[in-house]
Write a protein that holds these residues in place. Structure first.
Motif, PDB file in Angstrom:
ATOM      1  N   GLU A 108       0.845  -1.191   0.000  1.00  0.00           N
ATOM      2  CA  GLU A 108       0.000   0.000   0.000  1.00  0.00           C
ATOM      3  C   GLU A 108       0.878   1.238   0.000  1.00  0.00           C
ATOM      4  OE1 GLU A 108      -0.817  -0.080   4.821  1.00  0.00           O
ATOM      5  OE2 GLU A 108      -2.123  -1.209   3.479  1.00  0.00           O
ATOM      6  N   GLU A 156       4.840   4.329  -3.393  1.00  0.00           N
ATOM      7  CA  GLU A 156       3.624   3.871  -4.053  1.00  0.00           C
ATOM      8  C   GLU A 156       3.465   2.374  -3.828  1.00  0.00           C
ATOM      9  OE1 GLU A 156       1.423   5.734  -5.339  1.00  0.00           O
ATOM     10  OE2 GLU A 156       2.468   7.631  -5.693  1.00  0.00           O
ATOM     11  N   ALA A 157       2.242   1.915  -3.807  1.00  0.00           N
ATOM     12  CA  ALA A 157       1.991   0.472  -3.748  1.00  0.00           C
ATOM     13  C   ALA A 157       2.629  -0.196  -4.962  1.00  0.00           C
ATOM     14  CB  ALA A 157       0.495   0.200  -3.721  1.00  0.00           C
ATOM     15  N   ARG A 160       3.579  -7.444   0.019  1.00  0.00           N
ATOM     16  CA  ARG A 160       2.990  -8.605  -0.625  1.00  0.00           C
ATOM     17  C   ARG A 160       3.750  -9.865  -0.235  1.00  0.00           C
ATOM     18  NH1 ARG A 160      -2.098  -7.471  -2.192  1.00  0.00           N
ATOM     19  NH2 ARG A 160      -2.171  -5.461  -3.245  1.00  0.00           N
TER      20      ARG A 160
END
Length: 408
Positions: A50, A155-156, A179
């Motif tokens: 995120e 940024e994601a 992730r």
């Protein structure tokens, strides 16, 4: 699936277009990966789940960058020196107009101060300070000058490195959401490998690449040149892993079954890129298995070249190739226009020697670069990097050398 006769050079794409397609594929699949929280000492190689906006100003207060005297630079000398010293651990005193205070490097400035006069440029007599005229901001690390509260910093989807822990730590961020690593199953194809007549050189190298890019790699063995077994094994691995990476069987020979199997199991996005060595790569989506597959050619040096150039963006999100300037030590010709050639080179004092050239320690070609032979010459991995070119290179030409550390 097209027959062998229908395959020609016209259906190939540039290696860089292949890399961009793979990066777009990553963007489409990234959202399906799970999320976990890790401490900032474990973020190297991980993908941020995120975006992150700065929660505070950094620094939170203005600080002195020199030992000296802090004051408002718009005041005129002489200034009254207050009876105090400000150190990094202190709360600064309140200054009135016309006052200054002794301050140490790293100490917070009083609210009314905006400059620091270096100690060696200062004169104090009877508690009165004179010195060099200053502009506001002189020797001051100003509040929010590094990071402003609310500023978008990450940024994601960005891949993090160990250095990012410095900024996270300065922001007071101790854990981040990333992730989960991709699960990658590696499968070697070829009867000669399956029966132990030839060593599987590619799988250990590919597993190392996947792990260096921050993901989990598992060697799942080998399969002979039998279409039904190739398709069944690829399908089984696709059910167990996010990504299947196969080696061998990617050309158009009678026993090259991998592309046919991928076409039966899903959608082959492209097959073969204009890169030598490493041309016959294929990339496929296997939607019924919720997986992606990369079919890597079997010759080891070509396998490394095409994996790091074309497959890498799926695992890292990166397509950039930072390079160092050098001059070529020998003439290197190319055989077929319209291809990019990844020429391994050694570097010595700014001179790039093509490793594989007859004058190098590995003599496998004369003046014309021979990717077919070089692709099997594992000693070529002793190169320091490679030169990407679509045209012949002359001796003393300036070239850009991509170090292997950039892509591994």
């Amino acid at each position: 699936m097209r027959s062998r006769s229908e395959h020609d050079h016209d259906d190939m794409i540039g290696w860089d277009e292949g890399a961009e397609r793979v990066r777009a594929l990553r963007d489409a699949w990234l959202g399906a990966a799970g999320v976990e929280t890790v401490s900032i000492d474990r973020i190297g190689g991980r993908t941020l789940a995120e975006p992150l906006d700065a929660p505070v100003d950094v620094p939170a207060q203005s600080h002195a960058t020199m030992d000296g005297f802090a004051f408002d630079a718009t005041d005129e000398y002489p200034l009254d020196v207050v009876d105090a010293d400000v150190f990094p651990e202190d709360e600064p005193p309140t200054l009135e107009a016309g006052q200054a205070v002794r301050i140490a490097t790293g100490a917070p400035l009083p609210p009314a101060a905006n400059a620091v006069l270096k100690r060696e440029e200062a004169t104090v007599e009877d508690g009165r300070l004179t010195g060099t005229d200053l502009e506001p901001g002189t020797y001051v690390y100003q509040r929010g000058s590094n990071v402003a509260e609310g500023e978008r910093l990450f940024e994601a989807g960005e891949r993090l490195g160990p250095k990012d822990a410095l900024l996270f730590g300065d922001l007071g961020v101790e854990t981040v959401a990333v992730r989960e690593p991709l699960s990658v199953g590696l499968l070697a194809t070829g009867t000669e490998i399956h029966e132990g007549k030839h060593r599987d050189l590619d799988s250990p190298m590919l597993a190392g690449l996947v792990r260096s890019w921050g993901h989990d790699a598992t060697y799942e063995g080998s399969v002979p040149d039998d279409y039904d077994r190739v398709e069944a094994e690829v399908g089984a691995l696709a059910r167990d892993h996010d990504v299947v990476v196969t080696t061998g069987g990617t050309s158009v020979g009678d026993k090259d079954y991998v592309i046919r199997a991928l076409d039966a199991l899903g959608d082959v996005l492209f097959h073969r890129v204009r890169l030598r060595p490493g041309k016959p790569i294929a990339v496929a989506e296997l939607p019924d298995h919720d997986a992606v597959a990369f079919a890597i050619p079997g010759k080891p040096v070509g396998a490394h070249a095409v994996t790091t150039l074309v497959a890498r963006p799926f695992f890292t999100g990166e397509t950039s190739l930072p390079a160092v300037a050098a001059r070529m030590a020998r003439d290197v010709d190319i055989a077929t226009p319209g291809f990019a050639y990844a020429i391994p080179v050694t570097l010595d004092d700014g001179v790039a020697m093509p490793l594989g050239h007859a004058d190098s320690p590995l003599a496998v070609y004369e003046d014309a670069f021979d990717p077919s032979v070089l692709s099997s010459s594992t000693r070529a991995t002793r190169a320091d990097g490679f030169v990407l070119t679509e045209s012949a290179v002359a001796r003393d030409d300036r070239v850009d050398v991509v170090p292997y550390s950039v892509v591994e």
